[in-house]
Design a protein around this motif. Structure first.
Motif, PDB file in Angstrom:
ATOM      1  N   GLY A  47      13.824  58.649  39.522  1.00  0.00           N
ATOM      2  CA  GLY A  47      12.470  59.187  39.558  1.00  0.00           C
ATOM      3  C   GLY A  47      12.479  60.555  40.216  1.00  0.00           C
ATOM      4  N   ARG A  48      11.502  61.367  39.894  1.00  0.00           N
ATOM      5  CA  ARG A  48      11.463  62.768  40.331  1.00  0.00           C
ATOM      6  C   ARG A  48      11.599  62.924  41.846  1.00  0.00           C
ATOM      7  N   ASP A  49      10.770  62.226  42.608  1.00  0.00           N
ATOM      8  CA  ASP A  49      10.785  62.393  44.064  1.00  0.00           C
ATOM      9  C   ASP A  49      12.116  61.961  44.668  1.00  0.00           C
ATOM     10  N   ALA A  50      12.610  60.816  44.242  1.00  0.00           N
ATOM     11  CA  ALA A  50      13.886  60.328  44.767  1.00  0.00           C
ATOM     12  C   ALA A  50      15.025  61.255  44.362  1.00  0.00           C
ATOM     13  N   ASP A  51      14.973  61.793  43.130  1.00  0.00           N
ATOM     14  CA  ASP A  51      16.016  62.709  42.672  1.00  0.00           C
ATOM     15  C   ASP A  51      16.026  63.990  43.498  1.00  0.00           C
ATOM     16  N   LEU A  52      14.839  64.522  43.810  1.00  0.00           N
ATOM     17  CA  LEU A  52      14.759  65.735  44.646  1.00  0.00           C
ATOM     18  C   LEU A  52      15.308  65.467  46.041  1.00  0.00           C
ATOM     19  N   GLU A  58      22.331  65.741  49.262  1.00  0.00           N
ATOM     20  CA  GLU A  58      23.669  66.123  48.790  1.00  0.00           C
ATOM     21  C   GLU A  58      24.005  67.546  49.237  1.00  0.00           C
ATOM     22  N   ALA A  59      23.017  68.439  49.172  1.00  0.00           N
ATOM     23  CA  ALA A  59      23.242  69.814  49.632  1.00  0.00           C
ATOM     24  C   ALA A  59      23.558  69.840  51.120  1.00  0.00           C
TER      25      ALA A  59
END
Length: 125
Positions: A47-52, A58-59
């Motif tokens: 989902g968008r929020d979790a992916d962001l 990760e960064a």
């Protein structure tokens, strides 16, 4: 079935085996596991929020610890490079799961330099 086996390995503190299963699932089946939200996905989208949030985490994971811009002055005779070298040594210990050594280094850094490490944002001050 492998996801359940990996979960059991984590519960049994068999982290090397758990990591191997996670890597095999990703390589062979494109299954991505997000332990923070306790979900898995084919292809890796949660989902968008979790992916962001995952991209942000990760960064952060891929950068070294940095001195906070709000940090106070270091004690006389102590350079930023002195502190950074010790923080980097602690990071290596954490990466290698040498948690007792990592904790000892954190305590030494605080005692010797008056520096606090924030693992959440990967900064020290």
């Amino acid at each position: 079935e492998l996801v359940a086996e990996r979960t059991q390995c984590k519960k049994d503190r068999k982290f090397t085996q758990s990591d191997s299963i996670r890597e095999a699932l990703e390589k062979a089946c494109d299954v991505i596991i997000d332990d923070r939200i306790r979900e898995w996905s084919i292809g890796g989208s949660f989902g968008r929020d979790a992916d962001l949030k995952r991209a942000h985490n990760e960064a952060l994971k891929n950068r070294s610890y940095a001195k906070s811009s709000a940090s106070l002055e270091l004690p006389d005779g102590v350079t930023q490079n002195d502190v950074q070298a010790r923080v980097d040594a602690r990071t290596r210990a954490r990466t290698n799961r040498q948690y007792k050594e990592s904790d000892a280094l954190r305590d030494e850094i605080l005692e010797e330099f008056g520096v606090v490490i924030d693992d959440t944002i990967k900064m020290w001050s």
